[in-house]
Each structure stands twice: as C-alpha cells, then as structure tokens.
Scaffold this motif. Structure first.
Motif, PDB file in Angstrom:
ATOM      1  N   UNK A  52       8.792   8.355  -3.457  1.00 26.71           N
ATOM      2  CA  UNK A  52       8.937   6.910  -3.322  1.00 26.71           C
ATOM      3  C   UNK A  52       8.746   6.254  -4.686  1.00 26.71           C
ATOM      4  N   UNK A  53       9.522   5.237  -4.951  1.00 36.14           N
ATOM      5  CA  UNK A  53       9.451   4.550  -6.245  1.00 36.14           C
ATOM      6  C   UNK A  53       8.474   3.386  -6.171  1.00 36.14           C
ATOM      7  N   UNK A  54       7.523   3.356  -7.097  1.00 32.41           N
ATOM      8  CA  UNK A  54       6.595   2.238  -7.175  1.00 32.41           C
ATOM      9  C   UNK A  54       7.299   0.967  -7.633  1.00 32.41           C
ATOM     10  N   UNK A  55       6.777  -0.179  -7.173  1.00 32.97           N
ATOM     11  CA  UNK A  55       7.393  -1.452  -7.572  1.00 32.97           C
ATOM     12  C   UNK A  55       6.355  -2.448  -8.095  1.00 32.97           C
ATOM     13  N   UNK A  56       5.175  -1.937  -8.451  1.00 33.74           N
ATOM     14  CA  UNK A  56       4.141  -2.807  -8.991  1.00 33.74           C
ATOM     15  C   UNK A  56       3.259  -3.439  -7.938  1.00 33.74           C
ATOM     16  N   UNK A  57       3.536  -3.166  -6.665  1.00 30.35           N
ATOM     17  CA  UNK A  57       2.698  -3.692  -5.585  1.00 30.35           C
ATOM     18  C   UNK A  57       1.984  -2.535  -4.896  1.00 30.35           C
ATOM     19  N   UNK A 124       7.034   4.364 -11.499  1.00 28.41           N
ATOM     20  CA  UNK A 124       6.105   5.437 -11.160  1.00 28.41           C
ATOM     21  C   UNK A 124       6.479   6.014  -9.793  1.00 28.41           C
ATOM     22  N   UNK A 125       6.430   7.332  -9.688  1.00 30.16           N
ATOM     23  CA  UNK A 125       6.849   8.014  -8.464  1.00 30.16           C
ATOM     24  C   UNK A 125       5.630   8.415  -7.645  1.00 30.16           C
ATOM     25  N   UNK A 126       5.699   8.117  -6.352  1.00 25.92           N
ATOM     26  CA  UNK A 126       4.669   8.537  -5.399  1.00 25.92           C
ATOM     27  C   UNK A 126       5.297   9.562  -4.464  1.00 25.92           C
TER      28      UNK A 126
END
Length: 237
Positions: A52-57, A124-126
């Motif tokens: 999953x791609x992080x989006x700052x939240x 950032x990747x989760x």
C-alpha cells in the motif's frame, strides 16, 4: 492456477465419481462444489500480501479483496524500500495499528488501515498480509495446488454423502425386496465419503484431534462399619 476453472472442476469431479448411471444430478454436483469452496474458505483462508502506498496520513485504504467480517490482518510491515535503506519492522497490532470500516468512503475503500502513532509518508510503502477468499469461476480461479485438491476432495465428500442419503431414503418399490443391497450401497458411499474427508483434512493441514489424557486406578478401600460410599457401593467393588 489460472487454468483451473469451474468447468474443469466439474469434469474432474465427475471423472472421479465414475457416475456413469448419472445417480447424482448436474445441479447437485454444482451445489457440492460451491459448498466445498465455502468449507475451504472457513477452514483455510487464502493468505495474500499487498503493498500500500502511503499518502502522508494515518489512514490508508485496504485492498479491495479485504472482505468485511471475514478478512483478518496478519502482519503490517513498514517501511518497505527497494533498495532497503532502513531496516523494516513488523508492527504490533495492539499498539501500532488497527483496521476499521469508514462508511463515508466509496464502497471499494471503506475497509481502512489506521495507524495509531505514525503516518506513512508520500511514496513510503506499507506491506500488509491478510486473509481473503479463494474464488472459482467459469473463466479463472486463485486456487493453488493444495487448495485445488482440497476443493476436489471436499466436493467428493459431499457428493458421496448425497448418494448415501439417496439410497437411505429411496422410495423405489423394489426396496422391500432389496433392502440389504440398498443399505450396503449407502454404507459404501459413506465409507468413500470418510476416506475423502481424511484426504481433505490432510490437504488443508487439519490434524486428528488429540484425546484428553486419562488414567484409571482400582483402589481397594475398606469402608468403616461396612457402609457404602455414595458413588461407590460396596457391592460393585
């Protein structure tokens, strides 16, 4: 196994049933395959891994195949980098994250991953691992070899039980003259069902239940005044 389809499963199941007399109807085979797939999904869900791609939240939508009331988050790993610059860590579900449903989002984004104390930055990747359902359609499936065998074995279990029930409850007028044969055939189908049930359990990794340990000791106890114990009368000892 992309080449495994519902039609291929039907053909394989009928080949193993050897039902040349067509004692079991096509719609019964169909129902038993569907029930076998449901049983597999209850006993051994499919484990998936998705990035999953992080989006700052601190709130990220989970994959669309994360199913409400069924799927379970197994692990959440962050950060995932290529090449790795920072050692990734497995987060703790009690302290670092939880999943929840947000009905205000679009239908395919309502299942969410919420971080308690951090927020993955943009880019950032989760990496999450979670359980979801096996699927089997007319054109494709996500069954791996073990899951394919499990559906096959459980489908045979249900088909043989169907045949056993049919002979047990048959209203054929000749049953009075052939009752032993009908009962024997029903028993044979139940035997085949049990054999394939064992194969199904082996395919999904379900072991034989371990019986509780027990011990029995015979005590020769003298009772005062030749009286009986409430739960151990003298005459039975």
């Amino acid at each position: 196994m992309a080449d495994v389809t519902l039609e291929a499963m039907r053909r394989s199941l009928r080949a193993k049933l050897q039902d040349d007399a067509q004692l079991i109807a096509p719609d019964e085979v169909e129902t038993n395959i569907e029930d076998a797939l449901r049983q597999l999904n209850l006993d051994h869900p499919l484990l998936q891994v998705s990035d999953l791609a992080g989006d700052g939240t601190a709130d990220i939508a989970l994959p669309t195949d994360f199913l409400k009331g069924y799927s379970v988050l197994k692990d959440v790993e962050t950060p995932v980098e290529d090449p790795p610059l920072t050692p990734p860590s497995i987060l703790d579900v009690q302290d670092d994250y939880f999943n929840y449903e947000d009905p205000s989002k679009p239908a395919d984004e309502q299942q969410r991953l919420r971080f308690r104390c951090s927020a993955p930055q943009v880019g950032q990747v989760v990496r999450v691992s979670y359980t979801t359902e096996y699927t089997l359609t007319e054109t494709s499936s996500n069954l791996d070899p073990h899951a394919y065998l499990a559906v096959m074995y459980q489908g045979l279990v249900l088909c043989f039980r169907t045949l056993a029930a049919r002979f047990t409850q048959s209203q054929d007028p000749t049953i009075l003259a052939d009752a032993v044969d009908y009962g024997g055939r029903s028993g044979q189908f139940l035997f085949l069902s049990e054999r394939h049930q064992a194969a199904y359990k082996a395919a999904v990794g379900i072991g034989t239940p371990v019986k509780a340990a027990q011990a029995m000791v015979d005590w020769d106890i003298g009772v005062l005044r030749r009286a009986d114990f409430i739960w151990h009368p003298r005459r039975s000892r």
